[in-house]
Design a protein around this motif. Structure first.
Motif, PDB file in Angstrom:
ATOM      1  N   VAL A 197     -10.855  97.881   5.201  1.00 20.87           N
ATOM      2  CA  VAL A 197     -11.106  97.359   6.546  1.00 20.87           C
ATOM      3  C   VAL A 197      -9.857  97.536   7.397  1.00 20.87           C
ATOM      4  O   VAL A 197      -9.926  97.950   8.562  1.00 20.87           O
ATOM      5  CB  VAL A 197     -11.517  95.879   6.497  1.00 20.87           C
ATOM      6  N   ALA A 198      -8.699  97.245   6.823  1.00 19.91           N
ATOM      7  CA  ALA A 198      -7.436  97.393   7.552  1.00 19.91           C
ATOM      8  C   ALA A 198      -7.229  98.837   7.987  1.00 19.91           C
ATOM      9  O   ALA A 198      -6.867  99.106   9.140  1.00 19.91           O
ATOM     10  CB  ALA A 198      -6.275  96.928   6.682  1.00 19.91           C
ATOM     11  N   ARG A 199      -7.449  99.769   7.081  1.00 27.38           N
ATOM     12  CA  ARG A 199      -7.238 101.181   7.402  1.00 27.38           C
ATOM     13  C   ARG A 199      -8.117 101.623   8.564  1.00 27.38           C
ATOM     14  O   ARG A 199      -7.649 102.255   9.521  1.00 27.38           O
ATOM     15  CB  ARG A 199      -7.523 102.049   6.167  1.00 27.38           C
ATOM     16  N   ARG A 200      -9.378 101.272   8.513  1.00 27.42           N
ATOM     17  CA  ARG A 200     -10.303 101.726   9.546  1.00 27.42           C
ATOM     18  C   ARG A 200     -10.090 100.977  10.856  1.00 27.42           C
ATOM     19  O   ARG A 200     -10.274 101.526  11.941  1.00 27.42           O
ATOM     20  CB  ARG A 200     -11.731 101.623   9.034  1.00 27.42           C
ATOM     21  N   ALA A 201      -9.656  99.725  10.781  1.00 31.90           N
ATOM     22  CA  ALA A 201      -9.341  98.992  12.002  1.00 31.90           C
ATOM     23  C   ALA A 201      -8.123  99.575  12.689  1.00 31.90           C
ATOM     24  O   ALA A 201      -8.085  99.696  13.927  1.00 31.90           O
ATOM     25  CB  ALA A 201      -9.103  97.520  11.667  1.00 31.90           C
ATOM     26  N   ILE A 202      -7.103  99.949  11.928  1.00 31.63           N
ATOM     27  CA  ILE A 202      -5.915 100.572  12.507  1.00 31.63           C
ATOM     28  C   ILE A 202      -6.284 101.900  13.161  1.00 31.63           C
ATOM     29  O   ILE A 202      -5.823 102.219  14.266  1.00 31.63           O
ATOM     30  CB  ILE A 202      -4.831 100.760  11.428  1.00 31.63           C
ATOM     31  N   GLU A 203      -7.124 102.673  12.505  1.00 35.19           N
ATOM     32  CA  GLU A 203      -7.578 103.940  13.097  1.00 35.19           C
ATOM     33  C   GLU A 203      -8.296 103.707  14.420  1.00 35.19           C
ATOM     34  O   GLU A 203      -8.211 104.532  15.343  1.00 35.19           O
ATOM     35  CB  GLU A 203      -8.506 104.661  12.123  1.00 35.19           C
ATOM     36  N   ALA A 204      -8.985 102.568  14.548  1.00 35.16           N
ATOM     37  CA  ALA A 204      -9.740 102.265  15.765  1.00 35.16           C
ATOM     38  C   ALA A 204      -8.863 101.670  16.868  1.00 35.16           C
ATOM     39  O   ALA A 204      -9.333 101.526  17.999  1.00 35.16           O
ATOM     40  CB  ALA A 204     -10.878 101.303  15.453  1.00 35.16           C
ATOM     41  N   GLY A 205      -7.609 101.320  16.535  1.00 40.22           N
ATOM     42  CA  GLY A 205      -6.713 100.809  17.569  1.00 40.22           C
ATOM     43  C   GLY A 205      -6.083  99.464  17.300  1.00 40.22           C
ATOM     44  O   GLY A 205      -5.331  98.949  18.131  1.00 40.22           O
ATOM     45  N   ALA A 206      -6.353  98.863  16.148  1.00 38.70           N
ATOM     46  CA  ALA A 206      -5.698  97.598  15.816  1.00 38.70           C
ATOM     47  C   ALA A 206      -4.210  97.832  15.595  1.00 38.70           C
ATOM     48  O   ALA A 206      -3.805  98.856  15.030  1.00 38.70           O
ATOM     49  CB  ALA A 206      -6.316  96.978  14.571  1.00 38.70           C
ATOM     50  N   THR A 207      -3.395  96.873  16.024  1.00 41.11           N
ATOM     51  CA  THR A 207      -1.944  97.002  15.892  1.00 41.11           C
ATOM     52  C   THR A 207      -1.348  95.948  14.964  1.00 41.11           C
ATOM     53  O   THR A 207      -0.147  95.939  14.725  1.00 41.11           O
ATOM     54  CB  THR A 207      -1.272  96.919  17.277  1.00 41.11           C
ATOM     55  N   VAL A 208      -2.198  95.056  14.443  1.00 40.26           N
ATOM     56  CA  VAL A 208      -1.759  94.029  13.491  1.00 40.26           C
ATOM     57  C   VAL A 208      -2.865  93.820  12.460  1.00 40.26           C
ATOM     58  O   VAL A 208      -4.052  93.815  12.810  1.00 40.26           O
ATOM     59  CB  VAL A 208      -1.467  92.681  14.194  1.00 40.26           C
ATOM     60  N   ILE A 209      -2.456  93.635  11.208  1.00 42.31           N
ATOM     61  CA  ILE A 209      -3.387  93.193  10.175  1.00 42.31           C
ATOM     62  C   ILE A 209      -2.975  91.779   9.790  1.00 42.31           C
ATOM     63  O   ILE A 209      -1.837  91.532   9.376  1.00 42.31           O
ATOM     64  CB  ILE A 209      -3.372  94.119   8.945  1.00 42.31           C
ATOM     65  N   ASN A 210      -3.916  90.845   9.932  1.00 42.80           N
ATOM     66  CA  ASN A 210      -3.677  89.429   9.695  1.00 42.80           C
ATOM     67  C   ASN A 210      -4.341  89.057   8.369  1.00 42.80           C
ATOM     68  O   ASN A 210      -5.535  88.784   8.315  1.00 42.80           O
ATOM     69  CB  ASN A 210      -4.261  88.616  10.854  1.00 42.80           C
ATOM     70  N   ASP A 211      -3.543  89.062   7.291  1.00 43.16           N
ATOM     71  CA  ASP A 211      -4.076  88.817   5.955  1.00 43.16           C
ATOM     72  C   ASP A 211      -3.871  87.356   5.590  1.00 43.16           C
ATOM     73  O   ASP A 211      -2.748  86.921   5.311  1.00 43.16           O
ATOM     74  CB  ASP A 211      -3.367  89.724   4.945  1.00 43.16           C
ATOM     75  N   THR A 212      -4.943  86.592   5.550  1.00 44.38           N
ATOM     76  CA  THR A 212      -4.840  85.158   5.252  1.00 44.38           C
ATOM     77  C   THR A 212      -4.828  84.861   3.759  1.00 44.38           C
ATOM     78  O   THR A 212      -4.860  83.691   3.370  1.00 44.38           O
ATOM     79  CB  THR A 212      -6.005  84.390   5.909  1.00 44.38           C
ATOM     80  N   THR A 213      -4.755  85.895   2.926  1.00 46.24           N
ATOM     81  CA  THR A 213      -4.795  85.675   1.477  1.00 46.24           C
ATOM     82  C   THR A 213      -3.497  86.064   0.775  1.00 46.24           C
ATOM     83  O   THR A 213      -3.447  86.079  -0.455  1.00 46.24           O
ATOM     84  CB  THR A 213      -5.955  86.465   0.832  1.00 46.24           C
ATOM     85  N   GLY A 214      -2.457  86.375   1.527  1.00 43.21           N
ATOM     86  CA  GLY A 214      -1.176  86.662   0.895  1.00 43.21           C
ATOM     87  C   GLY A 214      -1.181  87.891   0.005  1.00 43.21           C
ATOM     88  O   GLY A 214      -0.671  87.857  -1.121  1.00 43.21           O
ATOM     89  N   LEU A 215      -1.767  88.984   0.493  1.00 42.83           N
ATOM     90  CA  LEU A 215      -1.793  90.263  -0.227  1.00 42.83           C
ATOM     91  C   LEU A 215      -2.605  90.189  -1.519  1.00 42.83           C
ATOM     92  O   LEU A 215      -2.186  90.678  -2.568  1.00 42.83           O
ATOM     93  CB  LEU A 215      -0.372  90.767  -0.521  1.00 42.83           C
ATOM     94  N   SER A 216      -3.794  89.597  -1.435  1.00 45.14           N
ATOM     95  CA  SER A 216      -4.676  89.580  -2.600  1.00 45.14           C
ATOM     96  C   SER A 216      -5.129  90.987  -2.971  1.00 45.14           C
ATOM     97  O   SER A 216      -5.416  91.270  -4.138  1.00 45.14           O
ATOM     98  CB  SER A 216      -5.890  88.691  -2.333  1.00 45.14           C
ATOM     99  N   ASP A 217      -5.214  91.877  -2.002  1.00 45.13           N
ATOM    100  CA  ASP A 217      -5.535  93.286  -2.245  1.00 45.13           C
ATOM    101  C   ASP A 217      -4.212  94.049  -2.317  1.00 45.13           C
ATOM    102  O   ASP A 217      -3.512  94.188  -1.319  1.00 45.13           O
ATOM    103  CB  ASP A 217      -6.406  93.829  -1.113  1.00 45.13           C
ATOM    104  N   PRO A 218      -3.837  94.555  -3.489  1.00 47.63           N
ATOM    105  CA  PRO A 218      -2.541  95.220  -3.622  1.00 47.63           C
ATOM    106  C   PRO A 218      -2.406  96.491  -2.800  1.00 47.63           C
ATOM    107  O   PRO A 218      -1.294  96.982  -2.595  1.00 47.63           O
ATOM    108  CB  PRO A 218      -2.451  95.517  -5.126  1.00 47.63           C
ATOM    109  N   ASP A 219      -3.531  97.030  -2.321  1.00 48.65           N
ATOM    110  CA  ASP A 219      -3.479  98.256  -1.528  1.00 48.65           C
ATOM    111  C   ASP A 219      -3.290  97.988  -0.038  1.00 48.65           C
ATOM    112  O   ASP A 219      -3.114  98.929   0.745  1.00 48.65           O
ATOM    113  CB  ASP A 219      -4.757  99.068  -1.727  1.00 48.65           C
ATOM    114  N   LEU A 220      -3.340  96.717   0.368  1.00 48.90           N
ATOM    115  CA  LEU A 220      -3.272  96.431   1.798  1.00 48.90           C
ATOM    116  C   LEU A 220      -1.894  96.730   2.374  1.00 48.90           C
ATOM    117  O   LEU A 220      -1.765  97.376   3.424  1.00 48.90           O
ATOM    118  CB  LEU A 220      -3.667  94.984   2.090  1.00 48.90           C
ATOM    119  N   ALA A 221      -0.837  96.284   1.721  1.00 45.22           N
ATOM    120  CA  ALA A 221       0.508  96.536   2.241  1.00 45.22           C
ATOM    121  C   ALA A 221       0.806  98.031   2.361  1.00 45.22           C
ATOM    122  O   ALA A 221       1.351  98.467   3.382  1.00 45.22           O
ATOM    123  CB  ALA A 221       1.557  95.826   1.392  1.00 45.22           C
ATOM    124  N   PRO A 222       0.472  98.864   1.368  1.00 43.86           N
ATOM    125  CA  PRO A 222       0.688 100.308   1.542  1.00 43.86           C
ATOM    126  C   PRO A 222      -0.081 100.907   2.719  1.00 43.86           C
ATOM    127  O   PRO A 222       0.420 101.820   3.387  1.00 43.86           O
ATOM    128  CB  PRO A 222       0.212 100.900   0.213  1.00 43.86           C
TER     129      PRO A 222
END
Length: 298
Positions: free
Chosen positions: A110-135
């Motif tokens: 979701v983060a990857r595709r949102a950034i492609e669409a123009g998002a400039t921040v990813i707001n992760d409320t789970t403290g990096l539960s998905d290890p691929d999110l930070a990369p």
């Protein structure tokens, strides 16, 4: 007067630049979910979500946070469903505004595709539960919000206990900073959120608000997501629709204690509260001076 010791106070996020040593950013909330805890689906329809985003911008929001899945325990939202909810709204808002757009998600796809669409921040409320999110964030120019929460996504965490809530939240957040930096996210693109109400009871959220300086002292811009939270409702014995005044009070106390971004539902009132607080603590000048400034009192 307390000013947080920001390591990197000036941040460029998308097309906008903030000097967090002198400015508080107001983040508006738009949830495209049928069961969001506050608006209960009011902005679930695509057109309503887009309209709410542009209304927030018109009311002075610096930032719009778009979510497609609630934090509360429940069945997982399929990634493709979350993408379909948030990405078209991000694209529509980006096409008409340079406002900061964040997406409230813990899924890397979701983060990857949102950034492609123009998002400039990813707001992760789970403290990096998905290890691929930070990369994913590291491979872009987006900023990452790291939030304290203890439960696995969409699961319950009954009777949370802390021996020293501020110290434990700070330690958790610093650990997540280390993980994000190790994945390639630079410090100048990291924001911290102590996670009011997230796996915390009302007494714990109140204490965290009183001790927010201990989070701000970590040196990263601190986000206070206090709007209409249950700790306000329980403190005031107020239903969701009657928590606005308490939300403003909590936001102002958070700013005084070092918060530099406030996540709020009532944009107009929140912008006024933030600007007034900035002026009182000496961070900005009044819009104009007239009262008792001349030979005649107006």
């Amino acid at each position: 007067m307390y000013l947080p010791p920001l390591r990197i106070p000036v941040r460029t996020i998308g097309a906008r630049t903030f000097d967090f040593s002198r400015r508080v950013a107001v983040m508006a909330v738009v949830n495209r979910t049928p069961d969001s805890f506050f608006d209960q689906g009011r902005t679930f329809a695509f057109d309503r979500a887009v309209d709410a985003c542009f209304e927030a911008v018109a009311l002075g929001a610096d930032w719009v946070d778009i979510g497609g899945a609630p934090f509360a325990p429940g069945e997982p939202i399929p990634v493709e469903d979350e993408v379909e909810r948030v990405v078209p709204v991000v694209a529509a808002l980006r096409a008409g505004s340079d406002v900061v757009i964040s997406v409230d998600t813990f899924h890397s796809e979701v983060a990857r595709r949102a950034i492609e669409a123009g998002a400039t921040v990813i707001n992760d409320t789970t403290g990096l539960s998905d290890p691929d999110l930070a990369p994913v964030v590291a491979g872009s120019e987006a900023t990452l919000v790291l939030t304290h929460s203890l439960a696995a996504p969409r699961t319950a965490y009954p009777r949370p206990h802390y021996d020293d809530i501020a110290a434990e939240v700070a330690a958790f957040l610093l650990d997540r900073v280390d993980r994000a930096v190790a994945a390639g996210v630079p410090e100048e693109r990291i924001i911290l959120d102590p996670g009011h109400d997230l796996n915390k009871n009302t007494l714990q959220s109140l204490e965290l608000t009183r001790r927010l300086r201990e989070i701000a002292d970590l040196g990263f811009p601190t986000l206070a997501a206090v709007s209409n939270k249950d700790f306000i409702g329980e403190t005031l014995d107020a239903p969701r629709e009657a928590r606005g005044t308490g939300s403003i009070a909590a936001a102002v106390v958070s700013i005084v204690n070092g918060a530099r971004i406030i996540r709020m539902h009532d944009v107009r009132a929140s912008v006024d509260a933030a600007r007034m607080t900035e002026a009182i603590v000496g961070l900005r000048e009044p819009a104009y001076l007239k009262h008792n400034m001349g030979d005649v009192n107006d």
